[in-house]
Design a protein around this motif. Structure first.
Motif, PDB file in Angstrom:
ATOM      1  N   GLU A  84       0.817  -1.220   0.000  1.00 45.48           N
ATOM      2  CA  GLU A  84       0.000   0.000   0.000  1.00 45.48           C
ATOM      3  C   GLU A  84       0.849   1.266   0.000  1.00 45.48           C
ATOM      4  OE1 GLU A  84      -3.903  -0.077   2.199  1.00 45.48           O
ATOM      5  OE2 GLU A  84      -2.904  -1.716   3.284  1.00 45.48           O
ATOM      6  N   ASP A  85       2.139   1.110  -0.229  1.00 48.70           N
ATOM      7  CA  ASP A  85       3.061   2.238  -0.145  1.00 48.70           C
ATOM      8  C   ASP A  85       3.184   2.917  -1.514  1.00 48.70           C
ATOM      9  OD1 ASP A  85       5.048   4.043   0.339  1.00 48.70           O
ATOM     10  OD2 ASP A  85       6.611   2.559   0.785  1.00 48.70           O
TER      11      ASP A  85
ATOM     12  N   GLY B 188      -3.222  -3.744 -17.038  1.00 53.65           N
ATOM     13  CA  GLY B 188      -2.191  -4.683 -16.637  1.00 53.65           C
ATOM     14  C   GLY B 188      -1.528  -4.325 -15.321  1.00 53.65           C
ATOM     15  N   PHE B 189      -1.812  -3.124 -14.821  1.00 56.28           N
ATOM     16  CA  PHE B 189      -1.218  -2.672 -13.570  1.00 56.28           C
ATOM     17  C   PHE B 189      -2.217  -2.718 -12.418  1.00 56.28           C
ATOM     18  CE2 PHE B 189       1.581  -1.456 -16.866  1.00 56.28           C
ATOM     19  CZ  PHE B 189       2.855  -1.539 -16.318  1.00 56.28           C
ATOM     20  N   HIS B 190      -3.353  -3.443 -12.612  1.00 54.47           N
ATOM     21  CA  HIS B 190      -4.196  -3.831 -11.487  1.00 54.47           C
ATOM     22  C   HIS B 190      -3.327  -4.595 -10.487  1.00 54.47           C
ATOM     23  CE1 HIS B 190      -8.075  -3.329 -13.753  1.00 54.47           C
ATOM     24  NE2 HIS B 190      -8.571  -3.247 -12.531  1.00 54.47           N
ATOM     25  N   LEU B 191      -3.416  -4.256  -9.225  1.00 54.60           N
ATOM     26  CA  LEU B 191      -2.740  -5.079  -8.227  1.00 54.60           C
ATOM     27  C   LEU B 191      -3.390  -6.459  -8.219  1.00 54.60           C
ATOM     28  CD1 LEU B 191      -2.388  -2.530  -5.279  1.00 54.60           C
ATOM     29  CD2 LEU B 191      -0.619  -3.235  -6.902  1.00 54.60           C
ATOM     30  N   SER B 192      -2.572  -7.491  -8.094  1.00 55.38           N
ATOM     31  CA  SER B 192      -3.088  -8.860  -8.098  1.00 55.38           C
ATOM     32  C   SER B 192      -3.961  -9.104  -6.868  1.00 55.38           C
ATOM     33  CB  SER B 192      -1.936  -9.860  -8.120  1.00 55.38           C
ATOM     34  OG  SER B 192      -1.218  -9.809  -6.891  1.00 55.38           O
ATOM     35  N   ARG B 193      -4.780 -10.137  -6.952  1.00 58.98           N
ATOM     36  CA  ARG B 193      -5.622 -10.468  -5.798  1.00 58.98           C
ATOM     37  C   ARG B 193      -4.765 -10.868  -4.596  1.00 58.98           C
ATOM     38  NH1 ARG B 193      -9.561 -14.804  -8.193  1.00 58.98           N
ATOM     39  NH2 ARG B 193      -7.676 -15.263  -9.419  1.00 58.98           N
ATOM     40  N   LYS B 194      -3.619 -11.528  -4.855  1.00 56.25           N
ATOM     41  CA  LYS B 194      -2.709 -11.862  -3.751  1.00 56.25           C
ATOM     42  C   LYS B 194      -2.196 -10.599  -3.074  1.00 56.25           C
ATOM     43  CE  LYS B 194       0.177 -14.270  -6.174  1.00 56.25           C
ATOM     44  NZ  LYS B 194       1.356 -15.107  -6.554  1.00 56.25           N
ATOM     45  N   CYS B 195      -1.959  -9.575  -3.873  1.00 50.86           N
ATOM     46  CA  CYS B 195      -1.480  -8.304  -3.332  1.00 50.86           C
ATOM     47  C   CYS B 195      -2.574  -7.643  -2.489  1.00 50.86           C
ATOM     48  CB  CYS B 195      -1.050  -7.395  -4.470  1.00 50.86           C
ATOM     49  SG  CYS B 195      -0.215  -5.883  -3.938  1.00 50.86           S
ATOM     50  N   LEU B 196      -3.803  -7.629  -2.999  1.00 50.74           N
ATOM     51  CA  LEU B 196      -4.912  -7.017  -2.257  1.00 50.74           C
ATOM     52  C   LEU B 196      -5.190  -7.756  -0.951  1.00 50.74           C
ATOM     53  CD1 LEU B 196      -7.432  -6.259  -5.163  1.00 50.74           C
ATOM     54  CD2 LEU B 196      -5.781  -4.707  -4.105  1.00 50.74           C
ATOM     55  N   ASP B 197      -4.908  -9.051  -0.927  1.00 47.44           N
ATOM     56  CA  ASP B 197      -5.100  -9.830   0.309  1.00 47.44           C
ATOM     57  C   ASP B 197      -4.218  -9.325   1.438  1.00 47.44           C
ATOM     58  OD1 ASP B 197      -6.961 -11.504  -0.860  1.00 47.44           O
ATOM     59  OD2 ASP B 197      -5.505 -13.081  -1.357  1.00 47.44           O
TER      60      ASP B 197
ATOM     61  N   PRO C   3      -8.334   3.969  -7.553  1.00 45.33           N
ATOM     62  CA  PRO C   3      -6.907   4.319  -7.679  1.00 45.33           C
ATOM     63  C   PRO C   3      -5.947   3.536  -6.795  1.00 45.33           C
ATOM     64  CG  PRO C   3      -8.240   6.303  -7.778  1.00 45.33           C
ATOM     65  CD  PRO C   3      -9.192   5.184  -7.446  1.00 45.33           C
ATOM     66  N   PRO C   4      -6.258   3.290  -5.507  1.00 47.05           N
ATOM     67  CA  PRO C   4      -5.280   2.589  -4.665  1.00 47.05           C
ATOM     68  C   PRO C   4      -5.061   1.130  -5.040  1.00 47.05           C
ATOM     69  CG  PRO C   4      -6.892   3.784  -3.324  1.00 47.05           C
ATOM     70  CD  PRO C   4      -7.430   3.744  -4.713  1.00 47.05           C
TER      71      PRO C   4
END
Length: 353
Positions: A102-103, A163-172, A187-188
């Motif tokens: 989240e940085d 293509g720069f959507h954060l992955s679901r693993k990242c959102l977890d 945006p975040p």
């Protein structure tokens, strides 16, 4: 509807005007969810490439082959290089910087790696990790046009922000993962860090001057000028796409090759005036070779389009659920885009109702 042939005329005119100063030009295409920006970008790209292919069919000897290899561009020299133990930690964490998801101030880093087809490359990663990686592949051999099919040389390439959507693993790994997943597309939930880095890389390649050629034997055709000024120094740049079935980024889906002279960037937040997004416009505008389009469209029109898209992609089971999903997420993003549009004079507004 958008006249993509007229847009193509304008883009090619910009390249013609700037070809002695800029190796490539950039086009930014912004619109709310359901505005049709992806479709317009794809059609614009197709129109330009088809025109160039037609030119080459009529002038198969137009391409100039210098036969020499120029000094490669240094596109990411200032970025920190990960140490071997840091690369090991990144891989152990499934390609994620677990403390930085989240940085938005995280500075992208680089490390040596290989592409899917085993070519050496420099990999650039931001807070989204390897799912949103940029891969830079330098050539170690001169271009051999004799071995290329003319219709394989594309001078335009789309660069989707998706293509720069954060992955679901990242959102977890977010502090509030449930909220992050629910508001995916806001945006975040994008790797703005690495997308901005991509724009910086593209700006550097834009400012690279094309190889000199004998202008006395060149007509007014921009396609002839392009054909005689492909650079060996510009590397191939691989970027991720987005798989809507898997609901995650797909590494290396798009290639901005050395032949790419027109880059068409499309996405929701490319003219957004907050955090990393606010630097994108100026980064590209500083090249002196930029066209910016904003698609304006009424929200009720986009609601119908997006609700249908949600249903077709399996995100919802009824059209009514799709409409509710639009109102609870996509509409919020659309209003956010309009409220935070950067204030510059050169945005060209177009309709796509």
């Amino acid at each position: 509807m958008v006249d993509t042939h007229k847009l193509a005329d304008d883009v090619l005119q910009l390249l013609n005007n700037r070809i002695d100063c800029n190796y490539r030009v950039c086009v930014v295409l912004v619109g709310s969810p359901g505005s049709g920006k992806s479709t317009v970008a794809e059609e614009l790209c197709q129109v330009i490439n088809e025109r160039y292919h037609s030119f080459l069919m009529e002038h198969p000897d137009a391409i100039q082959n210098s036969g020499t290899l120029e000094t490669a561009l240094d596109l990411v020299g200032t970025l920190k290089t990960l140490l071997p133990n840091e690369i090991t930690t990144l891989n152990r964490n499934q390609g994620l910087f677990t403390d930085h998801v989240e940085d938005v101030n995280f500075q992208p880093v680089k490390y040596p790696a290989f592409t899917a087809d085993n070519k050496k490359c420099t990999t650039v990663v931001g807070r989204g990790g390897t799912a949103n990686a940029i891969k830079i592949v330098e050539s170690h051999n001169p271009i051999s046009f004799d071995q290329l099919a003319l219709d394989s040389i594309d001078i335009a390439q789309i660069v989707p922000m998706d293509g720069f959507h954060l992955s679901r693993k990242c959102l977890d790994l977010f502090e509030h993962p449930e909220a992050a997943h629910k508001r995916r597309g806001s945006p975040p939930t994008f790797d703005s860090n690495n997308f901005l880095q991509l724009c910086r890389i593209l700006a550097k390649t834009s400012l690279c001057k094309a190889p000199s050629y004998d202008k006395s034997c060149v007509t007014a055709s921009v396609f002839e000028k392009i054909s005689k000024s492909f650079s060996q120094a510009v590397p191939d740049i691989f970027i991720p796409g987005f798989n809507h079935a898997l609901k995650d980024p797909t590494p290396d889906q798009y290639c901005i090759s050395r032949f790419t002279r027109i880059v068409i960037l499309e996405g929701l937040y490319l003219l957004y005036d907050q955090e990393n997004w606010k630097q994108i416009y100026q980064t590209l505008a500083n090249t002196g070779a930029l066209l910016v389009y904003k698609i304006d469209i009424d929200y009720p029109v986009t609601e119908k389009r997006v609700a249908k898209r949600h249903l077709q992609s399996g995100l919802v089971t009824t059209l009514e659920e799709g409409e509710e999903k639009f109102r609870s997420n996509d509409l919020l993003n659309a209003k956010d885009i309009d409220r935070h549009l950067i204030k510059v004079d050169d945005i060209i507004h177009i309709r796509n109702d």
